[in-house]
Design an enzyme around this catalytic site. Structure first.
Site, PDB file in Angstrom:
ATOM      1  N   HIS A   1     -29.643  32.345  17.313  1.00  0.00           N
ATOM      2  CA  HIS A   1     -29.579  32.176  18.771  1.00  0.00           C
ATOM      3  C   HIS A   1     -28.539  33.129  19.367  1.00  0.00           C
ATOM      4  O   HIS A   1     -28.772  33.758  20.398  1.00  0.00           O
ATOM      5  CB  HIS A   1     -29.152  30.748  19.130  1.00  0.00           C
TER       6      HIS A   1
ATOM      7  N   ARG B   1     -33.318  23.530  12.018  1.00  0.00           N
ATOM      8  CA  ARG B   1     -33.845  22.536  11.063  1.00  0.00           C
ATOM      9  C   ARG B   1     -33.241  22.697   9.663  1.00  0.00           C
ATOM     10  O   ARG B   1     -33.288  21.760   8.869  1.00  0.00           O
ATOM     11  CB  ARG B   1     -35.367  22.630  10.977  1.00  0.00           C
TER      12      ARG B   1
HETATM   13  P1  AMP Z   1     -35.108  27.143  19.206  1.00  0.00           P
HETATM   14  O1  AMP Z   1     -33.770  26.623  19.593  1.00  0.00           O
HETATM   15  O2  AMP Z   1     -35.485  26.892  17.796  1.00  0.00           O
HETATM   16  O3  AMP Z   1     -36.186  26.773  20.198  1.00  0.00           O
HETATM   17  O4  AMP Z   1     -34.991  28.725  19.303  1.00  0.00           O
HETATM   18  C1  AMP Z   1     -34.579  29.357  20.488  1.00  0.00           C
HETATM   19  C2  AMP Z   1     -34.829  30.837  20.342  1.00  0.00           C
HETATM   20  O5  AMP Z   1     -34.074  31.350  19.249  1.00  0.00           O
HETATM   21  C3  AMP Z   1     -36.302  31.172  20.056  1.00  0.00           C
HETATM   22  O6  AMP Z   1     -36.664  32.331  20.781  1.00  0.00           O
HETATM   23  C4  AMP Z   1     -36.280  31.431  18.581  1.00  0.00           C
HETATM   24  O7  AMP Z   1     -37.304  32.296  18.138  1.00  0.00           O
HETATM   25  C5  AMP Z   1     -34.915  32.079  18.405  1.00  0.00           C
HETATM   26  N1  AMP Z   1     -34.481  31.980  17.016  1.00  0.00           N
HETATM   27  C6  AMP Z   1     -34.386  30.852  16.259  1.00  0.00           C
HETATM   28  N2  AMP Z   1     -34.000  31.152  15.008  1.00  0.00           N
HETATM   29  C7  AMP Z   1     -33.846  32.508  14.969  1.00  0.00           C
HETATM   30  C8  AMP Z   1     -33.478  33.425  13.949  1.00  0.00           C
HETATM   31  N3  AMP Z   1     -33.177  33.027  12.704  1.00  0.00           N
HETATM   32  N4  AMP Z   1     -33.423  34.737  14.256  1.00  0.00           N
HETATM   33  C9  AMP Z   1     -33.738  35.165  15.508  1.00  0.00           C
HETATM   34  N5  AMP Z   1     -34.089  34.346  16.523  1.00  0.00           N
HETATM   35  C10 AMP Z   1     -34.150  33.029  16.252  1.00  0.00           C
END
Ligand code: AMP
Length: 282
Positions: A37, A188
């Protein structure tokens, strides 16, 4: 760092800054932040005058109730992390703020990109994603919004949404950030044991193996070999492995079908669903 929890307050903050000639970047998240993030915030900081990060665990995109209930959250920790990368404002609305009437998805045409893989395996998921992202783009009318390639199909769905509904925001895709052992960072992952985190390196190892052998073996041979590797490790349950075109997200059998091949995987380990992907021409 400013902190807002109402749509009205964040909307005024963004519009006032844009009227003052500032370029605004936006990073939507569900919190439980990690370096993946933060990499989006850092990229947005480089390309804009100020950056807003939203933290909202969106109930309509969870197709499993237990996944929503167990979703990690620690707002104070998240705020500290956002401060450390110089984020300008955090938007942290309540469920009632984002869904004042009813917690439900709003009808939308997602296109063929949403039918395969995550679309096929998580019914209603992308409808929920599109519903909340549309609401967030209204609340935070930024110049550009940043999404991770970790959720590659989601990124494609959001590009499709912006195009079909003519939402005036630039969508920027950012590379996957990984742990040292290759495991793609994810909120997760916090639910995995130490041993689970170690073992989960198998996922990226297998994706790299596909990339290494992509021009030697047929698509079905590649898939079979990886399925066998996961079969040898009882603790994993492979949900899908697809080799698909990056733009259409349609799986293919014949390598000549696609100039932009990418391998996509979803695996269960210790009750946690993990997804990852890799470009095969990188
Ligand atoms: P989430 O909080 O899982 O909804 O993710 C929020 C944003 O962070 C989304 O655009 C995800 O694709 C991005 N994201 C989550 N994990 C990663 C990662 N390991 N590398 C790059 N972006 C990520």
């Amino acid at each position: 760092m400013h902190s807002y929890s109402t749509i009205q307050a964040i909307y005024s903050y963004v519009t006032k800054n844009r009227e003052d000639g500032k370029r605004v970047g936006f990073v939507p998240t569900m919190g439980a932040l990690h370096k993946g993030h933060l990499s989006l915030v850092q990229r947005a900081k480089k390309e804009n005058d100020l950056v807003i990060c939203s933290i909202f665990v969106n109930p309509t995109q969870f197709n499993e109730k237990s996944d929503l209930e167990n979703y990690p959250s620690d707002f104070n920790r998240d705020k500290e992390l956002l401060l450390s990368v110089d984020c300008d404002a955090v938007f942290f609305p309540s469920v009632n703020e984002m869904y004042p009437d009813e917690i439900k998805t709003e009808g939308t045409e997602l296109g063929e990109i949403a039918v395969t893989m995550e679309g096929a395996n998580r019914p209603g998921h992308f409808e929920g994603v599109v519903t909340i992202v549309r609401k967030l783009f209204k609340a935070v009318p930024a110049d550009a919004s940043y999404f991770g390639e970790k959720d590659y199909q989601q990124l494609a769905v959001i590009k499709h949404l912006v195009k079909s509904e003519q939402i005036p925001v630039k969508i920027v895709g950012c590379p996957i950030i990984r742990e040292e052992n290759g495991l793609a960072m994810s909120s997760r992952n916090e639910r995995l044991s130490q041993m689970g985190k170690k073992k989960a390196s198998l996922i990226y190892d297998q994706l790299k193996w596909i990339r290494e052998h992509y021009f030697e073996l047929s698509v079905s041979e590649l898939i079979q070999a990886v399925e066998m590797s996961f079969d040898e490790h009882d603790e994993f349950n492979l949900e899908y492995l697809s080799i698909a075109d990056e733009n259409t997200l349609q799986p293919f059998e014949d390598r000549r079908t696609s100039n932009h091949p990418r391998a996509f995987i979803a695996v269960w380990l210790e009750g946690v669903r993990l997804i990852d992907n890799i470009g095969l021409q990188e």
